[in-house]
Write an enzyme that holds these catalytic residues in place. Structure first.
Site, short mmCIF file in Angstrom:
data_model
loop_
_atom_site.label_atom_id
_atom_site.label_comp_id
_atom_site.label_asym_id
_atom_site.label_seq_id
_atom_site.Cartn_x
_atom_site.Cartn_y
_atom_site.Cartn_z
N GLY A 62 4.75 5.64 4.07
CA GLY A 62 5.22 6.06 5.39
C GLY A 62 6.15 7.35 5.48
O GLY A 62 6.86 7.72 6.26
N SER A 118 1.06 6.75 2.33
CA SER A 118 1.15 8.05 2.43
C SER A 118 -0.93 8.01 2.44
O SER A 118 -1.20 9.27 2.07
CB SER A 118 1.62 9.25 2.38
OG SER A 118 3.17 8.63 2.50
N TRP A 174 -2.25 -1.27 10.46
CA TRP A 174 -1.54 -0.83 11.72
C TRP A 174 0.53 -1.62 12.43
O TRP A 174 0.77 -1.03 12.88
CB TRP A 174 -2.64 -1.75 12.81
CG TRP A 174 -3.94 -1.19 13.57
CD1 TRP A 174 -4.70 -0.66 12.55
CD2 TRP A 174 -5.04 -1.54 14.07
NE1 TRP A 174 -5.55 -0.44 12.58
CE2 TRP A 174 -6.11 -0.71 13.76
CE3 TRP A 174 -4.68 -1.60 15.54
CZ2 TRP A 174 -7.04 -0.56 14.28
CZ3 TRP A 174 -5.47 -1.91 16.23
CH2 TRP A 174 -7.29 -1.13 16.23
N LYS A 175 0.83 -1.88 11.58
CA LYS A 175 1.73 -2.72 11.76
C LYS A 175 2.35 -2.73 13.13
O LYS A 175 1.57 -3.69 13.73
CB LYS A 175 3.10 -1.53 10.90
CG LYS A 175 2.66 -0.93 9.58
CD LYS A 175 3.38 -0.39 8.68
CE LYS A 175 2.97 0.08 7.92
NZ LYS A 175 4.18 1.17 6.62
N HIS A 234 4.33 -7.61 1.86
CA HIS A 234 4.58 -6.28 2.22
C HIS A 234 5.66 -5.74 1.78
O HIS A 234 6.23 -6.81 2.33
CB HIS A 234 3.91 -5.51 3.70
CG HIS A 234 3.77 -3.95 3.44
ND1 HIS A 234 5.03 -4.06 4.13
CD2 HIS A 234 2.61 -3.40 4.06
CE1 HIS A 234 4.29 -1.99 4.01
NE2 HIS A 234 3.40 -2.10 3.97
N GLU A 240 7.85 -3.83 3.34
CA GLU A 240 8.56 -4.17 4.62
C GLU A 240 9.01 -5.29 4.87
O GLU A 240 10.32 -5.52 5.27
CB GLU A 240 7.42 -3.83 5.55
CG GLU A 240 7.68 -2.22 5.53
CD GLU A 240 7.15 -1.37 7.02
OE1 GLU A 240 5.64 -2.02 7.13
OE2 GLU A 240 6.61 -0.02 6.25
N GLY A 255 -1.88 3.09 5.77
CA GLY A 255 -0.86 2.97 7.15
C GLY A 255 -1.05 3.87 8.34
O GLY A 255 -1.45 3.41 8.72
N GLY A 256 -0.31 4.39 8.58
CA GLY A 256 -0.06 5.65 9.87
C GLY A 256 -1.69 5.79 9.45
O GLY A 256 -1.95 6.79 11.07
N GLU A 298 1.70 -0.48 -4.04
CA GLU A 298 2.20 0.50 -2.97
C GLU A 298 3.75 0.49 -3.41
O GLU A 298 4.47 -0.21 -3.20
CB GLU A 298 2.44 -0.57 -1.35
CG GLU A 298 1.19 -0.71 -1.03
CD GLU A 298 1.21 -1.11 0.56
OE1 GLU A 298 0.40 -0.09 1.49
OE2 GLU A 298 1.87 -1.64 0.89
#
Ligand code: PEP
Length: 250
Positions: free
Chosen positions: A173, A213, A10-11, A95, A97, A234-235, A167
């Site tokens: 994203g 994605s 969910w970030k 991750h 990020e 993710g999204g 990933e």
């Protein structure tokens, strides 16, 4: 038989109220299937509240990060034991990020994986190349290097408790997914590295998830590939309808 796992990252999204509403919507549509694990990884501050909401549903809880130390003067951080105490079974580590925005190196990620394993959390260990590396034909080399460095000193029984997530950073994203063939090739390359370190039987037992994605339209094609054992989403994990459809891949 490798475990099939769909994990939602969910970030930094969802306040407590929003997280409870999303968990409620997931529960309303979720039917537990022991052949495929479902994990949600919300922000750390809502883990405790979701623990009671999700209890008994079969949907497992994961965190998005943790500190490698047991406790101490690390303002703003959370430890593996704290995550276990809030009902986590999994933790996303490394991750892209975290690597790009928070300076996490392979060495730090390796320490975190070891700390998670000591606390009996399942690390979801993320690896993957950036676009320039792929364009330079270095995707396999870079990803293999991350796998080796992240797993330094981790023995056979511990790797069996880990999940790896491939990933590609250029697919996170962006709406641009690796093709199922590209992803499968990279998963096979990761499995070759595991084979070199741990041997074939162990390498064949480790689940490798694809992330980048993933959505309700492309999941079936991705998961049909022999080396893709699930997805880190993710999204598309922020809406119950799409995440449930992904969990219910065909
Ligand atoms: C992720 O951040 O792990 C991810 C895969 O994001 P998205 O599905 O939005 O690309």
């Amino acid at each position: 038989m490798r475990k099939r796992i769909i994990a939602g990252n969910w970030k930094m999204n969802m306040t407590l109220l929003q997280a409870e509403a999303l968990a409620g919507a997931l529960l309303a549509g979720y039917t537990h299937n022991s052949a495929r694990e479902a994990v949600v990884c919300p922000p750390a501050v809502v883990l405790a509240a979701l623990r009671s909401r999700l209890a008994g549903s079969g949907i497992q809880l994961g965190a998005q990060n943790m500190h490698e130390a047991e406790s101490g003067a690390y303002t703003g951080e959370v430890s593996a034991a704290m995550l276990v105490g809030t009902g986590c079974t999994h933790v996303i580590l490394g991750h892209s990020e975290r690597r790009a925005l928070f300076g996490e190196t392979d060495a730090i990620i390796n320490k975190k994986i070891k700390a998670a394993l000591l606390a009996r959390l399942v690390p979801i260990f993320c690896v993957g190349e950036v676009l320039a590396e792929r364009k330079a034909g270095r995707a396999e080399e870079v990803t293999a290097g991350q796998v080796r460095a992240g797993l330094q000193g981790i023995g056979t029984s511990d790797i069996l408790a880990c999940v790896i997530a491939y990933e590609p950073v250029w697919a996170i994203g962006t709406g641009e997914t690796a093709t199922p063939a590209q992803a499968d090739d990279m998963h096979a390359a990761i499995r070759r590295v595991l084979n070199q370190i741990y041997g074939e039987v162990v390498a064949d037992s480790v689940s490798i998830l694809y992330g980048g994605s993933v959505n309700d339209k492309n999941i079936d094609e991705l998961i049909a590939r022999p080396n893709i054992d699930g997805a880190l989403v993710g999204g598309a994990s922020l809406k119950a309808e799409s995440f449930l459809r992904i969990i219910n891949y065909r």
